[in-house]
Design a protein around this motif. Structure first.
Motif, PDB file in Angstrom:
ATOM      1  N   THR B 152       0.809  -1.229   0.000  1.00 35.60           N
ATOM      2  CA  THR B 152       0.000   0.000   0.000  1.00 35.60           C
ATOM      3  C   THR B 152       0.834   1.267   0.000  1.00 35.60           C
ATOM      4  O   THR B 152       0.479   2.263  -0.622  1.00 35.60           O
ATOM      5  CB  THR B 152      -0.935  -0.007   1.223  1.00 35.60           C
ATOM      6  N   ALA B 156       4.357   2.104  -7.731  1.00 36.80           N
ATOM      7  CA  ALA B 156       3.874   1.034  -8.607  1.00 36.80           C
ATOM      8  C   ALA B 156       4.982   0.069  -9.033  1.00 36.80           C
ATOM      9  O   ALA B 156       4.757  -1.138  -9.130  1.00 36.80           O
ATOM     10  CB  ALA B 156       3.215   1.645  -9.841  1.00 36.80           C
ATOM     11  N   GLN B 159       5.903  -2.113  -6.092  1.00 38.87           N
ATOM     12  CA  GLN B 159       4.775  -3.014  -5.861  1.00 38.87           C
ATOM     13  C   GLN B 159       4.807  -4.178  -6.840  1.00 38.87           C
ATOM     14  O   GLN B 159       4.689  -5.341  -6.450  1.00 38.87           O
ATOM     15  CB  GLN B 159       3.465  -2.243  -6.020  1.00 38.87           C
ATOM     16  N   ALA B 160       4.990  -3.871  -8.121  1.00 40.34           N
ATOM     17  CA  ALA B 160       4.999  -4.930  -9.139  1.00 40.34           C
ATOM     18  C   ALA B 160       6.209  -5.851  -8.950  1.00 40.34           C
ATOM     19  O   ALA B 160       6.102  -7.069  -9.087  1.00 40.34           O
ATOM     20  CB  ALA B 160       5.006  -4.317 -10.537  1.00 40.34           C
ATOM     21  N   TRP B 163       5.445  -8.194  -5.957  1.00 40.22           N
ATOM     22  CA  TRP B 163       4.406  -9.179  -6.270  1.00 40.22           C
ATOM     23  C   TRP B 163       4.860 -10.198  -7.305  1.00 40.22           C
ATOM     24  O   TRP B 163       4.543 -11.386  -7.196  1.00 40.22           O
ATOM     25  CB  TRP B 163       3.106  -8.492  -6.691  1.00 40.22           C
ATOM     26  N   GLU B 183      -7.144  -1.599  -2.725  1.00 40.64           N
ATOM     27  CA  GLU B 183      -6.961  -1.253  -4.120  1.00 40.64           C
ATOM     28  C   GLU B 183      -7.625  -2.291  -5.016  1.00 40.64           C
ATOM     29  O   GLU B 183      -7.105  -3.397  -5.210  1.00 40.64           O
ATOM     30  CB  GLU B 183      -5.458  -1.170  -4.429  1.00 40.64           C
ATOM     31  N   LYS B 185      -7.972  -2.555  -8.182  1.00 39.88           N
ATOM     32  CA  LYS B 185      -7.238  -2.998  -9.381  1.00 39.88           C
ATOM     33  C   LYS B 185      -6.192  -4.057  -9.042  1.00 39.88           C
ATOM     34  O   LYS B 185      -5.945  -4.966  -9.817  1.00 39.88           O
ATOM     35  CB  LYS B 185      -6.542  -1.802 -10.046  1.00 39.88           C
ATOM     36  N   LEU B 186      -5.575  -3.920  -7.872  1.00 38.97           N
ATOM     37  CA  LEU B 186      -4.574  -4.903  -7.454  1.00 38.97           C
ATOM     38  C   LEU B 186      -5.246  -6.245  -7.144  1.00 38.97           C
ATOM     39  O   LEU B 186      -4.772  -7.308  -7.559  1.00 38.97           O
ATOM     40  CB  LEU B 186      -3.817  -4.384  -6.224  1.00 38.97           C
ATOM     41  N   ARG B 189      -6.204  -8.004 -10.259  1.00 40.36           N
ATOM     42  CA  ARG B 189      -5.050  -8.546 -10.951  1.00 40.36           C
ATOM     43  C   ARG B 189      -4.569  -9.850 -10.306  1.00 40.36           C
ATOM     44  O   ARG B 189      -4.183 -10.783 -10.998  1.00 40.36           O
ATOM     45  CB  ARG B 189      -3.941  -7.479 -10.940  1.00 40.36           C
ATOM     46  N   LEU B 190      -4.626  -9.926  -8.963  1.00 37.15           N
ATOM     47  CA  LEU B 190      -3.967 -11.034  -8.277  1.00 37.15           C
ATOM     48  C   LEU B 190      -4.878 -12.216  -7.925  1.00 37.15           C
ATOM     49  O   LEU B 190      -4.425 -13.353  -7.911  1.00 37.15           O
ATOM     50  CB  LEU B 190      -3.342 -10.524  -6.964  1.00 37.15           C
TER      51      LEU B 190
END
Lengths: 281, 200
Positions: B152, B156, B159-160, B163, B183, B185-186, B189-190
């Motif tokens: 958090t 970005a 973060q990427a 992950w 989030e 969007k995260l 995605r996951l």
């Protein structure tokens, strides 16, 4: 450490400042306000309305013409009721009315007026900090990561409020790592890397695969978002004590050439924005 | 192998119940998102799953057996604020190797620079520290990972990076992961499925 940092924000405009953690975003805010620690060494100039900001001017303008929404909720006075903290920030007009109105806007009920900071949740404390800057009537508002820990409805309210403030002829600098929020309201976006600006672009350039962006780091930042490719650039930002002698991004850049290692590129205008990269087209 | 929370309830002393009657199963090769308004007990539930907090009611089992209290815990938790999760008086090398000795490959995939190992925690940024917290939680005996707002506070790219490294290990070791995040969007995605703490 920040170096070679050039940035400007005009009346009626919202400038978002994004970039890696540790890229100097908060330092920039504190430099403008003149609240850096005493052992900080500063060079360069900051101008307000065309006039150079000396430390005496900074002190005179702070809280009146230029207001800060600090990043840490520790900036609230722990011994003063929060309603009063907001009222003391009102410089013109009815203090009580202005304070109640801004609390209404941020959904803080009337019993919150009389609370002390320790009685607030993290989100309530952040809304109080926002309120103090919003009622100040300042012509420049610098908001340092104002949204973490707020739920989406309150984030939207705060973002709309910043837009209103700018539309009334004031300037807003929104420092954030939340690009998605920044894009909703900002006119231009400045991207910071390792303490210097690498690009300033119109907000609408952040679209598609980032092909409208100019600097390889901005493109990488955009592509790494989970709603885009979620693919990171390898490596990490250099430590302030071991900055490369040439372009600061060169060690991680796929487009780097020998020339990039020689000197730090200067900021140049390109397609309605500015960029610090010799290869940008 | 599955991690099961059965009829979990939690409150402080005689205060109101933060939550009650929570049932949840996490299987290997599964990434589950956990969302909900702040203050509803997401973090407390994570701590209970990882054995760091005892539920007032109900039980946590791994393969239908109660979890043991000593030794390397197969459920590892990663917090939102890494600076609060490391010993400020230890150098990074000691922090990293406390539970196990992460190999070179993992350090590289997480982007941990050799030179950081000799630093103190306050000499690293939040993103740099969080990489260490992830590395030390990914010991060979970790079966389930609880990522409580793990990225958090990070930009970005960081973060990427984190992950992608975690996802690679997730596939290799057939782990199960819980992702707590605001989030959308995260999470999209996951996660294979998403649950709201109110509706558990």
């Amino acid at each position: 450490m920040i170096s070679s940092l050039n940035i400007s924000v005009e009346a009626g405009e919202i400038l978002a400042v994004v970039g890696a953690s540790g890229s100097g975003k908060s330092l920039l805010a504190h430099a403008i306000l003149g609240i850096l620690p005493s052992n900080a060494k500063v060079s360069g100039t900051i101008k307000f309305n065309g006039e150079i900001l000396t430390s005496a001017r900074q002190e005179a303008l702070r809280g009146r013409e230029i207001a800060l929404v600090p990043q840490s909720v520790n900036y609230l006075d722990p011994l003063m009721r929060v309603g009063k903290q907001v009222r003391t920030s009102v410089k013109k007009g009815n203090e009580a009315k202005a304070q109640r109105e801004v609390f209404e806007r941020y959904r803080l009920k009337s019993d919150v007026d009389k609370m002390y900071p320790f009685q607030l949740s993290g989100g309530m404390a952040r809304r109080t900090l926002l309120s103090t800057a919003m009622v100040s009537g300042a012509r420049v508002i610098i908001a340092d990561e104002p949204t973490p820990g707020l739920d989406p409805a309150v984030i939207n309210e705060a973002l709309n409020h910043f837009r209103d403030v700018a539309d009334n002829g004031n300037a807003v600098m929104l420092i954030t790592h939340d690009i998605e929020s920044a894009l909703k309201i900002a006119d231009k976006i400045a991207v910071l890397y390792a303490g210097s600006t690498v690009e300033v672009a119109p907000a609408n350039n952040f679209t598609g695969n980032g092909e409208k962006l100019r600097h390889p780091y901005s493109k990488g930042l955009w592509r790494a978002l989970p709603q885009n490719e979620f693919i990171p650039i390898p490596g990490s930002q250099p430590h302030p004590s071991t900055l490369p002698s040439g372009c600061l991004f060169e060690p991680r850049c796929v487009k780097a050439t020998l020339e990039c290692t020689k000197a730090q590129p200067v900021m140049r205008e390109l397609r309605n924005g500015i960029v610090r990269c010799i290869h940008a087209t | 192998m599955q991690l099961e929370a059965k009829n979990i309830g939690f409150r402080y002393d005689n205060g109101p119940w933060l939550f009650q009657g929570i049932n949840f199963i996490l299987k290997p090769r599964e990434i589950v998102g956990l969302t909900g308004v702040s203050g509803r007990g997401k973090t407390t539930f994570c701590k209970i799953l990882a054995g760091l907090e005892k539920p007032v009611e109900g039980s946590i089992t791994l393969n239908r057996k109660e979890l043991h209290r000593n030794g390397y815990h197969p459920v590892q938790l990663i917090y939102q604020n890494p600076e609060k999760a490391v010993n400020p008086r230890w150098k990074m090398e000691k922090i990293l190797n406390e539970g196990w000795k992460p190999d070179e490959e993992l350090l590289t995939s997480l982007g941990i620079e050799k030179e950081w190992l000799m630093r103190w925690p306050n000499e690293l940024s939040g993103g740099e520290l969080q990489r260490f917290c992830v590395a030390r939680a990914l010991g060979p005996n970790t079966r389930f990972l609880i990522a409580d707002e793990m990225t958090t506070m990070l930009d970005a790219i960081t973060q990427a990076q984190i992950w992608q490294a975690v996802l690679e290990i997730f596939k290799k070791r057939e782990m199960g992961i819980v992702v707590v995040s605001h989030e959308a969007k995260l999470i999209q995605r996951l996660c294979h499925r998403v649950i709201e703490i109110n509706s558990l």
